[in-house]
Scaffold this motif. Sequence first.
Motif, PDB file in Angstrom:
ATOM      1  N   SER A  71      18.819   4.327   2.807  1.00  0.00           N
ATOM      2  CA  SER A  71      16.822   4.938   2.626  1.00  0.00           C
ATOM      3  C   SER A  71      16.312   4.106   4.075  1.00  0.00           C
ATOM      4  N   GLY A  72      15.501   4.714   4.149  1.00  0.00           N
ATOM      5  CA  GLY A  72      14.393   3.564   5.151  1.00  0.00           C
ATOM      6  C   GLY A  72      14.118   2.618   4.497  1.00  0.00           C
ATOM      7  N   THR A  73      13.606   2.249   3.258  1.00  0.00           N
ATOM      8  CA  THR A  73      13.193   1.576   2.077  1.00  0.00           C
ATOM      9  C   THR A  73      14.390  -0.043   2.385  1.00  0.00           C
ATOM     10  N   THR A  97      -0.444   1.928   4.775  1.00  0.00           N
ATOM     11  CA  THR A  97       1.364   2.919   4.677  1.00  0.00           C
ATOM     12  C   THR A  97       1.799   3.078   3.455  1.00  0.00           C
ATOM     13  N   PHE A  98       3.063   3.437   3.491  1.00  0.00           N
ATOM     14  CA  PHE A  98       3.411   4.177   2.318  1.00  0.00           C
ATOM     15  C   PHE A  98       4.295   2.835   1.551  1.00  0.00           C
ATOM     16  N   ALA A 100       7.016   1.945   0.041  1.00  0.00           N
ATOM     17  CA  ALA A 100       8.315   1.157   1.026  1.00  0.00           C
ATOM     18  C   ALA A 100       8.024  -0.184   1.562  1.00  0.00           C
ATOM     19  N   THR A 101       7.358   0.631   2.173  1.00  0.00           N
ATOM     20  CA  THR A 101       7.416  -1.434   4.155  1.00  0.00           C
ATOM     21  C   THR A 101       6.772  -2.394   2.418  1.00  0.00           C
ATOM     22  N   ASP A 169       8.925  -0.187  11.199  1.00  0.00           N
ATOM     23  CA  ASP A 169       8.714   0.733  10.315  1.00  0.00           C
ATOM     24  C   ASP A 169       8.575   1.750  11.046  1.00  0.00           C
ATOM     25  N   CYS A 171       9.613   4.901  10.118  1.00  0.00           N
ATOM     26  CA  CYS A 171      10.597   5.462   9.115  1.00  0.00           C
ATOM     27  C   CYS A 171       9.088   6.999   9.811  1.00  0.00           C
ATOM     28  N   GLN A 172       8.706   7.207  10.089  1.00  0.00           N
ATOM     29  CA  GLN A 172       7.741   8.469  10.619  1.00  0.00           C
ATOM     30  C   GLN A 172       7.230   8.767  11.876  1.00  0.00           C
ATOM     31  N   SER A 193      13.591   6.419   8.532  1.00  0.00           N
ATOM     32  CA  SER A 193      14.539   7.223   7.279  1.00  0.00           C
ATOM     33  C   SER A 193      14.747   8.502   7.566  1.00  0.00           C
ATOM     34  N   LYS A 198      11.326  13.962   6.404  1.00  0.00           N
ATOM     35  CA  LYS A 198      10.646  12.923   7.687  1.00  0.00           C
ATOM     36  C   LYS A 198      11.398  14.053   8.882  1.00  0.00           C
TER      37      LYS A 198
HETATM   38  C1  LIG Z   1       9.241   6.960   4.249  1.00  0.00           C
HETATM   39  C2  LIG Z   1       9.117   6.016   4.635  1.00  0.00           C
HETATM   40  C3  LIG Z   1       9.491   5.055   4.081  1.00  0.00           C
HETATM   41  C4  LIG Z   1      10.921   4.930   3.262  1.00  0.00           C
HETATM   42  O1  LIG Z   1      12.131   5.721   3.723  1.00  0.00           O
HETATM   43  P1  LIG Z   1      12.550   5.857   1.982  1.00  0.00           P
HETATM   44  O2  LIG Z   1      14.194   6.596   3.332  1.00  0.00           O
HETATM   45  O3  LIG Z   1      11.898   7.146   1.697  1.00  0.00           O
HETATM   46  O4  LIG Z   1      13.400   5.335   1.356  1.00  0.00           O
HETATM   47  C5  LIG Z   1       8.952   3.524   4.496  1.00  0.00           C
HETATM   48  N1  LIG Z   1       7.987   2.938   5.719  1.00  0.00           N
HETATM   49  C6  LIG Z   1       7.657   4.768   5.708  1.00  0.00           C
HETATM   50  C7  LIG Z   1       6.486   4.085   6.462  1.00  0.00           C
HETATM   51  C8  LIG Z   1       8.019   5.756   5.600  1.00  0.00           C
HETATM   52  O5  LIG Z   1       7.175   6.945   5.819  1.00  0.00           O
END
Ligand SMILES: *Cc1c(COP(=O)(O)O)cnc(C)c1O
Length: 377
Positions: A71-73, A97-98, A100-101, A169, A171-172, A193, A198
């Motif tokens: 995953s992105g996390t 931010t989300f 997960a960061t 990061d 991920c977006q 991610s 995404k």
């Molecule tokens: C989606 C996202 C993540 C986490 O990615 P996952 O694949 O859902 O674990 C981390 N940071 C940002 C900014 C995200 O948008």
Amino acid sequence: MNPEIKSSTSPRREIPLVDLVSQYRNLRDELIPAVEHVLECGNFILGEEVALFEREFARCCGVEHGIGVASGTEALHLALRALGIGPGDEVITAANTFIATAFAISYTGATPVFVDVRADDYNIDVNLLEQALTKRTKAIIPVHLYGQPAHMDAIMQFAHAHHLKVVEDACQAHGARYDGKPVGAFGHAGCFSFYPGKNLGAYGDGGAIVTNDTELAAKLRLLRQYGQSEKYIHAMLGYNSRLDTLQAAILLTKLKHLEAWNEKRRAAAQLYHEFLAESKAVLPREQQNARHVYHLYVIQHERRDALRVELLAKGIQCGIHYPVPLHLQAPYRDARTIPHGVPVTTRLAQRILSLPIYPEISRVQIKRIAQAARALD
Ligand SMILES: *Cc1c(COP(=O)(O)O)cnc(C)c1O
């Protein structure tokens, strides 16, 4: 008959925030054989599609190595860990931010330090980085939020001056560029991610790390698979955090379309700019040197909550990314922000609204959304 007049009088379909089914239908004939091939081969864990995808994805990012993870996390978590970040260390990141960061930082035992963002592009305010610095600061995670690159020249300069590791990061922001260079290629590691929604999405969870550092790449390959150097020989404490072969096959198929999809997202954003030009909403702006890939189209509005109700009543879904800033979330109530707090982030949380955007969205749909949004002008 004018089709727009017709659509304005006929019963209206809901407009979703993202539309994954349209994309699947357009790509069905490419996706099914790719999935079938994996099922026929039976090599579900780290099969050949994973290595192929890693190579192709790294090439798209303009870097040497790609490492597929769960995953992105996990991409963020493993990147920090491979760079030696751990207990006692501080890692600077954006307050908007989300979650997960921040979680990725906490998983290593390090402490996140939240820095405010800019009101114009929603990314970390580089003028505030100095205030976040302590003797314990070891790394910085810039987030390319909503698909807009963070100010990587200033961030890299700051990191060099203070010997900090940089984990992007991204991920977006698959395919976003800063000064013509793909995001993910600036820092020691770039994290992506492949969550379904995404810009490049799998049909389940997935992620990747890209890097030019050969040693770091080798360490990440160990970390994602039980620290295993050869079967049942474990060189370090590792994890089970691999990208599935099935997801890799899907991503390999979809990657060929990423550029075209990003162009369509950019064209959709242009239409929003056009149709909302005179409205009271504050529109997102592409920064100089940046190629924004509009993962989200985020506006600001004085009467955000009323606008949201208005849009929902007209069958238009929208989102808030994010309604509660990180420093106000339960796990981070005691977290440190810079001395003046994060007023911009706090204010944005009351004002921001994400309008529907995806490659398949039509001009007619965008016009309808813009018209609905202007009802509150
Ligand atoms: C989606 C996202 C993540 C986490 O990615 P996952 O694949 O859902 O674990 C981390 N940071 C940002 C900014 C995200 O948008």
